[in-house]
Design a protein around this motif. Structure first.
Motif, mmCIF file in Angstrom:
data_model
loop_
_atom_site.group_PDB
_atom_site.id
_atom_site.type_symbol
_atom_site.label_atom_id
_atom_site.label_comp_id
_atom_site.label_asym_id
_atom_site.label_seq_id
_atom_site.Cartn_x
_atom_site.Cartn_y
_atom_site.Cartn_z
ATOM 1 N N MET A 233 0.831 -1.198 0.000
ATOM 2 C CA MET A 233 0.000 0.000 0.000
ATOM 3 C C MET A 233 0.868 1.252 0.000
ATOM 4 O O MET A 233 1.888 1.319 0.686
ATOM 5 C CB MET A 233 -0.896 0.023 1.232
ATOM 6 N N GLU A 234 0.448 2.238 -0.777
ATOM 7 C CA GLU A 234 1.073 3.561 -0.782
ATOM 8 C C GLU A 234 0.152 4.503 -0.009
ATOM 9 O O GLU A 234 -0.996 4.698 -0.399
ATOM 10 C CB GLU A 234 1.220 4.082 -2.210
ATOM 11 N N ASP A 235 0.614 5.062 1.085
ATOM 12 C CA ASP A 235 -0.192 6.004 1.866
ATOM 13 C C ASP A 235 0.155 7.414 1.415
ATOM 14 O O ASP A 235 1.241 7.913 1.679
ATOM 15 C CB ASP A 235 0.079 5.824 3.349
ATOM 16 N N VAL B 280 -3.296 4.139 -2.076
ATOM 17 C CA VAL B 280 -3.309 3.432 -3.349
ATOM 18 C C VAL B 280 -2.721 2.043 -3.108
ATOM 19 O O VAL B 280 -1.623 1.917 -2.566
ATOM 20 C CB VAL B 280 -2.504 4.180 -4.429
ATOM 21 N N VAL B 281 -3.483 1.022 -3.492
ATOM 22 C CA VAL B 281 -3.053 -0.358 -3.310
ATOM 23 C C VAL B 281 -2.901 -0.984 -4.698
ATOM 24 O O VAL B 281 -3.904 -1.199 -5.389
ATOM 25 C CB VAL B 281 -4.057 -1.158 -2.460
ATOM 26 N N PRO B 282 -1.663 -1.264 -5.131
ATOM 27 C CA PRO B 282 -1.459 -1.864 -6.447
ATOM 28 C C PRO B 282 -2.073 -3.262 -6.549
ATOM 29 O O PRO B 282 -2.049 -4.035 -5.583
ATOM 30 C CB PRO B 282 0.059 -1.955 -6.586
ATOM 31 N N ALA C 57 -4.992 -0.893 -9.788
ATOM 32 C CA ALA C 57 -4.871 -0.470 -8.391
ATOM 33 C C ALA C 57 -6.249 -0.180 -7.810
ATOM 34 O O ALA C 57 -7.244 -0.072 -8.529
ATOM 35 C CB ALA C 57 -3.988 0.771 -8.268
ATOM 36 N N ASP C 58 -6.264 -0.052 -6.497
ATOM 37 C CA ASP C 58 -7.424 0.412 -5.740
ATOM 38 C C ASP C 58 -7.051 1.785 -5.207
ATOM 39 O O ASP C 58 -6.137 1.916 -4.392
ATOM 40 C CB ASP C 58 -7.726 -0.553 -4.596
ATOM 41 N N TRP C 59 -7.734 2.820 -5.706
ATOM 42 C CA TRP C 59 -7.506 4.197 -5.270
ATOM 43 C C TRP C 59 -8.504 4.490 -4.158
ATOM 44 O O TRP C 59 -9.636 4.884 -4.411
ATOM 45 C CB TRP C 59 -7.672 5.159 -6.446
ATOM 46 N N GLN C 60 -8.100 4.267 -2.925
ATOM 47 C CA GLN C 60 -8.988 4.364 -1.762
ATOM 48 C C GLN C 60 -8.997 5.762 -1.174
ATOM 49 O O GLN C 60 -7.987 6.467 -1.205
ATOM 50 C CB GLN C 60 -8.526 3.410 -0.661
ATOM 51 N N ARG D 290 -3.384 -4.278 9.159
ATOM 52 C CA ARG D 290 -2.156 -4.991 9.559
ATOM 53 C C ARG D 290 -2.001 -6.312 8.813
ATOM 54 O O ARG D 290 -0.937 -6.915 8.833
ATOM 55 C CB ARG D 290 -2.182 -5.284 11.065
ATOM 56 N N GLY D 291 -3.079 -6.786 8.199
ATOM 57 C CA GLY D 291 -3.050 -8.077 7.521
ATOM 58 C C GLY D 291 -3.444 -9.239 8.402
ATOM 59 O O GLY D 291 -3.265 -10.401 8.034
#
Length: 154
Positions: free
Chosen positions: A22-24, A35-37, A56-59, A103-104
């Protein structure tokens, strides 16, 4: 006078999308952007395809903690046909559950809400019917992937 049909749901396809790190992006004018690739995965059911890297998921994380979902990614069938998938939706739950998902940690699906609308686009004549259908999905968030079953709204 005719009454409109009452919509039903029939299982259509399953998606398992593998996720990258994830990119915060922090707080932007739209809100807290992440953004989650999407790095790969599979689609099985009405059509079978490999999810290609590059989506990606642009959250946007809302002030109440709920996450607005906005994904775009491509898949390719064994015959070489491309399908462009987009989803929109929401994932919500208690702050503790959402933190565990981030956290997964494994979380029971009954502990959070994760629903999607799914749209498909393709130039393949044999898949054209997919563009004339509305799909909805119930999704699960795992540590490194998203899984969902899409249902055709009849």
């Amino acid at each position: 006078m005719n009454a409109p049909a009452i919509p039903g749901l029939e299982p259509a396809f399953r998606v398992e999308a593998r996720l990258g790190a994830m990119e915060d992006h922090g707080t932007t004018r739209a809100g807290h952007r992440r953004v989650v690739p999407i790095v790969g995965g599979t689609v099985t059911g009405l059509f079978d395809a490999e999810i290609l890297p590059g989506g990606a998921d642009w959250q946007v994380v809302r002030p109440d903690g709920a996450i607005e979902i906005d994904t775009r990614y491509s898949a390719r069938t064994a015959e070489g046909a491309y399908v462009y998938l987009t989803t929109f939706g929401v994932r919500s739950g208690s702050p503790e559950v959402l933190a565990a998902l981030l956290r997964g940690d494994p979380v029971d699906a009954a502990e959070y809400y994760f629903r999607l609308g799914v749209r498909l686009e393709t130039s393949a004549p044999e898949l054209a019917e997919l563009e004339h259908t509305i799909f909805v999905a119930s999704a699960l968030r795992d540590a490194d992937r998203i899984r969902y079953t899409a249902y055709r709204v009849t």
